[in-house]
Design an enzyme around this catalytic site. Structure first.
Site, PDB file in Angstrom:
ATOM      1  N   GLY A   1      66.793   8.388  47.316  1.00  0.00           N
ATOM      2  CA  GLY A   1      66.834   6.923  47.297  1.00  0.00           C
ATOM      3  C   GLY A   1      65.633   6.322  46.594  1.00  0.00           C
ATOM      4  O   GLY A   1      65.763   5.399  45.776  1.00  0.00           O
ATOM      5  N   CYS A   2      64.467   6.837  46.897  1.00  0.00           N
ATOM      6  CA  CYS A   2      63.234   6.292  46.305  1.00  0.00           C
ATOM      7  C   CYS A   2      63.197   6.545  44.799  1.00  0.00           C
ATOM      8  O   CYS A   2      62.704   5.713  44.036  1.00  0.00           O
ATOM      9  CB  CYS A   2      62.014   6.881  46.994  1.00  0.00           C
ATOM     10  SG  CYS A   2      61.955   6.423  48.750  1.00  0.00           S
TER      11      CYS A   2
END
Length: 160
Positions: free
Chosen positions: A43-44
């Protein structure tokens, strides 16, 4: 989560190169300040690469993009190099900024409760006032969401 209209808390944190940055040095330009849990996680990475892809458009709007997490400067450096990230990543090992911006929260994952950074983003104006606060943002959508909000703010100012 801090509210729009409030003064953004000051910070003084090292970036991926060890250079210390403060909010004051960005006076006169808008700032996208986004908080994320961890370098090199799916996600990051999506979120950082999204900001990277749209970075020229943020520059056109005279806005700085700054990512903040608990990762070390060395971790940030590897993350920056691996994905050719063109913006500043700040390391907040002491949680001073993360807590000041109220993004250190209780999280539940697979029934386990722990404390961590909730993916959040702030749009801060040229005078250091929070224009918009977004909490629990979706990693892949957040960069475009922030750019859209920035353009909306610019239109409101120019009366378009």
């Amino acid at each position: 989560m801090l509210q729009a209209g409030t003064k953004a808390p000051a910070f003084s944190l090292p970036d991926q190169n060890g250079t210390v940055h403060t909010l004051e040095e960005y006076a006169g330009k808008k700032v996208i300040l986004y908080f994320y849990p961890k370098d090199n996680t799916p996600g990051c990475t999506k979120q950082a690469c999204g900001f990277s892809e749209l970075y020229p458009q943020f520059l056109e709007q005279d806005a700085a993009v700054i990512g903040i997490s608990r990762d070390s400067t060395a971790s940030h450096k590897k993350f920056e190099e691996k994905y050719s990230l063109p913006f500043t990543l700040l390391s907040d090992l002491e949680l001073s900024c993360i807590q000041a911006y109220d993004v250190w929260k209780e999280k539940k994952s697979f029934g386990k409760v722990s404390m961590g950074v909730v993916r959040s983003a702030y749009l801060i104006d040229e005078k250091g006032i929070i224009l918009k606060a977004f909490d629990k943002v979706k990693a892949a959508e957040n960069p475009a969401q922030m750019l859209e909000e920035l353009k909306k703010q610019q239109s409101a100012v120019s009366g378009e």
